[in-house]
Design an enzyme around this catalytic site. Structure first.
Site, short mmCIF file in Angstrom:
data_model
loop_
_atom_site.label_atom_id
_atom_site.label_comp_id
_atom_site.label_asym_id
_atom_site.label_seq_id
_atom_site.Cartn_x
_atom_site.Cartn_y
_atom_site.Cartn_z
N ASP A 114 0.56 -1.21 0.06
CA ASP A 114 0.28 -0.06 -0.12
C ASP A 114 0.70 1.20 -0.04
O ASP A 114 2.07 1.32 0.37
CB ASP A 114 -0.86 0.18 1.21
CG ASP A 114 -1.96 -0.93 1.01
OD1 ASP A 114 -2.22 -1.65 0.08
OD2 ASP A 114 -2.32 -1.45 2.17
N ARG A 115 0.19 2.43 -0.49
CA ARG A 115 1.10 3.58 -0.41
C ARG A 115 1.72 4.07 0.83
O ARG A 115 2.61 4.53 0.89
CB ARG A 115 0.10 4.59 -1.25
CG ARG A 115 0.40 5.87 -1.52
CD ARG A 115 -0.67 6.91 -2.23
NE ARG A 115 -0.32 8.21 -1.89
CZ ARG A 115 -1.30 8.96 -1.91
NH1 ARG A 115 -2.53 8.73 -2.32
NH2 ARG A 115 -1.00 10.33 -1.60
#
Length: 188
Positions: free
Chosen positions: A51-52
């Site tokens: 995930d970012r």
């Protein structure tokens, strides 16, 4: 039926220490930071995702077979995360994480979880949100599943929200000696 991309003559395996706030893809219509800002090797793709708002090990390869081997849930590749949580985590919470947690999408498989010292790592930019009156603690959590935001949901379910999430290891590969934003090429 579409044509399959032929397998490359030589499989490449790249270990990237993905920084915070970087997408695990090479393009983005919204001009956010992507892998192209850090990896200058053509025709490689992420084997799985990170995930970012998570940091750490992301494996890239030019081989569809290797990508499948590393990322497909049926293969149950172990992934170890270093997780900074809000609060002083309890033995009860560690036991629950180790046994499996009931999430909205079912019970997680048992994990390996233990308290750890704060690791010697790079500073996160921007830094995590810390509250003066609430301590934080670190755990090492190893899972073999890869549900969406699984680690964050697991720690929240036992009352200790994740503040910082770093994937330290996938299978045999780690981020040891790879600075944030850098990569190394290894033999598959």
């Amino acid at each position: 039926m579409g044509k399959r991309r032929p397998e490359p003559a030589k499989t490449q395996l790249i270990l990237l220490n993905k920084p915070f706030d970087v997408l695990s893809q090479f393009t983005d219509d919204n001009q956010r930071a992507t892998l192209k800002n850090y990896v200058d090797i053509p025709n490689v793709y992420a084997a799985g995702r990170l995930d970012r708002d998570s940091e750490g090990l992301l494996i890239l390869t030019n081989s569809g077979k290797m990508q499948h081997l590393l990322a497909h849930p049926d293969n149950k590749t172990d992934k170890c995360y270093w997780v900074q949580v809000e609060g002083q985590i309890t033995n009860l919470a560690i036991d629950k994480l180790s046994s499996g947690i009931e999430l909205k999408d079912g019970i997680t498989a048992p994990a390996q979880c233990e308290l750890m010292q704060s690791p010697e790592i790079w500073p996160r930019v921007p830094p995590i949100r810390e509250r003066a009156a609430i301590p934080t603690s670190w755990i090492s959590l190893t899972i073999s599943e890869g549900r969406n935001r699984q680690v964050r949901r697991m720690t929240a379910a036992v009352g200790f929200p994740t503040l910082r999430l770093i994937r330290y290891r996938i299978g045999q590969w780690t981020i040891d000696d790879i600075d944030s934003g850098n990569y190394t090429i290894v033999e598959p």
